[in-house]
Design an enzyme around this catalytic site. Structure first.
Site, PDB file in Angstrom:
ATOM      1  N   GLU A  52       1.299  76.587   9.111  1.00  0.00           N
ATOM      2  CA  GLU A  52       0.650  76.195   7.854  1.00  0.00           C
ATOM      3  C   GLU A  52      -0.219  77.338   7.321  1.00  0.00           C
ATOM      4  O   GLU A  52      -0.335  77.523   6.110  1.00  0.00           O
ATOM      5  CB  GLU A  52      -0.154  74.902   8.062  1.00  0.00           C
ATOM      6  CG  GLU A  52       0.790  73.708   8.214  1.00  0.00           C
ATOM      7  CD  GLU A  52       0.257  72.573   9.071  1.00  0.00           C
ATOM      8  OE1 GLU A  52      -0.952  72.510   9.331  1.00  0.00           O
ATOM      9  OE2 GLU A  52       1.092  71.739   9.499  1.00  0.00           O
ATOM     10  N   ASN A  78      -4.339  69.578  17.699  1.00  0.00           N
ATOM     11  CA  ASN A  78      -4.732  70.266  16.473  1.00  0.00           C
ATOM     12  C   ASN A  78      -4.984  69.202  15.415  1.00  0.00           C
ATOM     13  O   ASN A  78      -4.043  68.595  14.908  1.00  0.00           O
ATOM     14  CB  ASN A  78      -3.580  71.205  16.057  1.00  0.00           C
ATOM     15  CG  ASN A  78      -3.787  71.816  14.681  1.00  0.00           C
ATOM     16  OD1 ASN A  78      -4.859  71.715  14.094  1.00  0.00           O
ATOM     17  ND2 ASN A  78      -2.735  72.440  14.157  1.00  0.00           N
ATOM     18  N   GLY A  96       5.317  67.594  11.906  1.00  0.00           N
ATOM     19  CA  GLY A  96       4.986  66.460  11.048  1.00  0.00           C
ATOM     20  C   GLY A  96       6.179  65.733  10.469  1.00  0.00           C
ATOM     21  O   GLY A  96       6.026  64.924   9.548  1.00  0.00           O
ATOM     22  N   LYS A 148      -6.035  69.633  12.489  1.00  0.00           N
ATOM     23  CA  LYS A 148      -5.805  70.155  11.129  1.00  0.00           C
ATOM     24  C   LYS A 148      -6.988  69.767  10.227  1.00  0.00           C
ATOM     25  O   LYS A 148      -8.106  69.713  10.713  1.00  0.00           O
ATOM     26  CB  LYS A 148      -4.456  69.658  10.593  1.00  0.00           C
ATOM     27  CG  LYS A 148      -3.338  69.925  11.600  1.00  0.00           C
ATOM     28  CD  LYS A 148      -1.969  69.738  11.044  1.00  0.00           C
ATOM     29  CE  LYS A 148      -0.942  70.068  12.125  1.00  0.00           C
ATOM     30  NZ  LYS A 148       0.437  69.972  11.654  1.00  0.00           N
ATOM     31  N   GLU A 166       6.500  76.438  17.830  1.00  0.00           N
ATOM     32  CA  GLU A 166       6.495  75.307  16.915  1.00  0.00           C
ATOM     33  C   GLU A 166       7.521  75.535  15.810  1.00  0.00           C
ATOM     34  O   GLU A 166       7.224  76.220  14.814  1.00  0.00           O
ATOM     35  CB  GLU A 166       5.110  75.145  16.279  1.00  0.00           C
ATOM     36  CG  GLU A 166       4.000  74.883  17.272  1.00  0.00           C
ATOM     37  CD  GLU A 166       2.835  74.136  16.626  1.00  0.00           C
ATOM     38  OE1 GLU A 166       2.503  73.059  17.118  1.00  0.00           O
ATOM     39  OE2 GLU A 166       2.302  74.619  15.624  1.00  0.00           O
ATOM     40  N   HIS A 218      -0.791  79.572  12.959  1.00  0.00           N
ATOM     41  CA  HIS A 218      -0.079  78.306  12.759  1.00  0.00           C
ATOM     42  C   HIS A 218       0.803  78.429  11.518  1.00  0.00           C
ATOM     43  O   HIS A 218       0.423  79.110  10.554  1.00  0.00           O
ATOM     44  CB  HIS A 218      -1.087  77.169  12.592  1.00  0.00           C
ATOM     45  CG  HIS A 218      -0.434  75.820  12.596  1.00  0.00           C
ATOM     46  ND1 HIS A 218       0.202  75.313  11.494  1.00  0.00           N
ATOM     47  CD2 HIS A 218      -0.267  74.906  13.584  1.00  0.00           C
ATOM     48  CE1 HIS A 218       0.717  74.113  11.803  1.00  0.00           C
ATOM     49  NE2 HIS A 218       0.447  73.853  13.058  1.00  0.00           N
ATOM     50  N   SER A 245       6.034  67.402  16.319  1.00  0.00           N
ATOM     51  CA  SER A 245       6.392  65.991  16.497  1.00  0.00           C
ATOM     52  C   SER A 245       6.403  65.533  17.955  1.00  0.00           C
ATOM     53  O   SER A 245       7.225  64.698  18.336  1.00  0.00           O
ATOM     54  CB  SER A 245       7.732  65.687  15.818  1.00  0.00           C
ATOM     55  OG  SER A 245       7.621  65.858  14.409  1.00  0.00           O
TER      56      SER A 245
HETATM   57  P1  PGA Z   1       2.738  67.461  14.611  1.00  0.00           P
HETATM   58  O1  PGA Z   1       2.046  68.887  14.380  1.00  0.00           O
HETATM   59  O2  PGA Z   1       2.517  67.111  16.078  1.00  0.00           O
HETATM   60  O3  PGA Z   1       2.006  66.537  13.695  1.00  0.00           O
HETATM   61  O4  PGA Z   1       4.175  67.603  14.306  1.00  0.00           O
HETATM   62  C1  PGA Z   1       2.124  69.899  15.360  1.00  0.00           C
HETATM   63  C2  PGA Z   1       1.340  71.105  14.933  1.00  0.00           C
HETATM   64  O5  PGA Z   1       1.354  71.468  13.750  1.00  0.00           O
HETATM   65  O6  PGA Z   1       0.689  71.754  15.779  1.00  0.00           O
END
Ligand code: PGA
Length: 250
Positions: free
Chosen positions: A99, A10, A173, A12, A167, A97, A212
């Site tokens: 976010e 992803n 992140g 983003k 997740e 997601h 992560s």
């Molecule tokens: P990350 O994000 O691997 O940067 O922690 C995962 C995600 O949001 O799908």
């Protein structure tokens, strides 16, 4: 039979036409031995979906979107529909997601509507679920995931139409990850709930872990029971990292 693993990236709100060279490098590194073991997918930002699909042609790396609107077209300025993603070459789309849930206030019902729209266009909906840090500390992680799963995944989910990504919000992140026991507990719950609601076919639905995932922890996390792959954010931007994560399945 265990589902075929998938490592999905992803991007983003990152990436440009220049970043497509990373996709080319991924295609180059996705050799026959790796292809035999694991599927790969990259979900770039919407303006890159068409170019990424063209760049990935022939590589067997799938391209996905990061969200879609529930309607297929209309007066929704700034939105992208599942039909448009499919037309641009995507075969899947991430929905719900954390976010999007947080910054765009998407509810479980919104997520289900997006997933339904995606499926109606022939896309696989990658439905994201996961608890916040406060919810985990309050001992509510399983209840939150079960609620999101029940309300965000549409009826009649099959391995072709739905992928579920667990997740934990606090792991995204941050460099933090749950213990493998915690991942196993949540994934077992997701599997059980999917099968009891959607029937035996749901045993083949792929369950991804995300949050992560890095080359250094991929082998441990991907080795957990009922983890059929990863949804990778930051580490999917560079071909070397992404391929190193996929190599956990070599
Ligand atoms: P990350 O994000 O691997 O940067 O922690 C995962 C995600 O949001 O799908």
């Amino acid at each position: 039979m265990a589902p075929r693993p998938l490592v999905a990236g992803n991007w983003k709100m990152n990436g440009s036409r220049a970043a497509l060279k990373e996709l080319a490098a991924m295609a180059e590194g996705y050799d026959a031995a790796l292809r035999a073991k694991v599927d790969l997918m990259i979900c770039p930002p919407a303006p890159l979906v068409f170019l990424a699909s063209a760049a990935a042609l022939g590589s067997r790396i799938a391209i996905g979107g990061q969200t879609c609107h529930p309607e297929s077209s209309g007066a929704f300025t700034g939105e992208v529909s599942a039909a448009m993603l499919a037309d641009a070459g995507a075969s899947a789309v991430i929905v719900g997601h954390s976010e999007r849930r947080q910054y765009n206030r998407e509810t479980d019902a919104d997520v289900a509507a997006r997933a339904k729209a995606a499926i109606a266009e022939g896309l696989t909906a990658i439905v994201c679920v996961g608890e916040t840090q406060a919810e985990r500390e309050a001992g509510k992680a399983l209840a939150v995931v079960a609620r999101q799963l029940g309300r965000s995944v549409p009826e009649g989910a099959t391995p072709q139409t739905v992928i579920v990504a667990y997740e934990p919000v606090w792991a995204i992140g941050t460099g933090l990850t749950p213990t493998t026991d915690d991942v196993a507990e949540v994934h077992a719950l997701i599997r059980k709930r999917l099968v009891s609601r959607h029937g035996r076919q749901a045993a083949g639905i792929r369950l991804l872990y995300g949050g992560s995932v890095k080359p250094a922890n991929a082998k441990d996390l991907m080795g957990v029971a009922d983890v059929d792959g990863a949804l990778v954010g930051g580490a999917s931007l560079k071909a070397a990292d992404f391929l190193a994560i996929a190599a956990a399945f070599r």
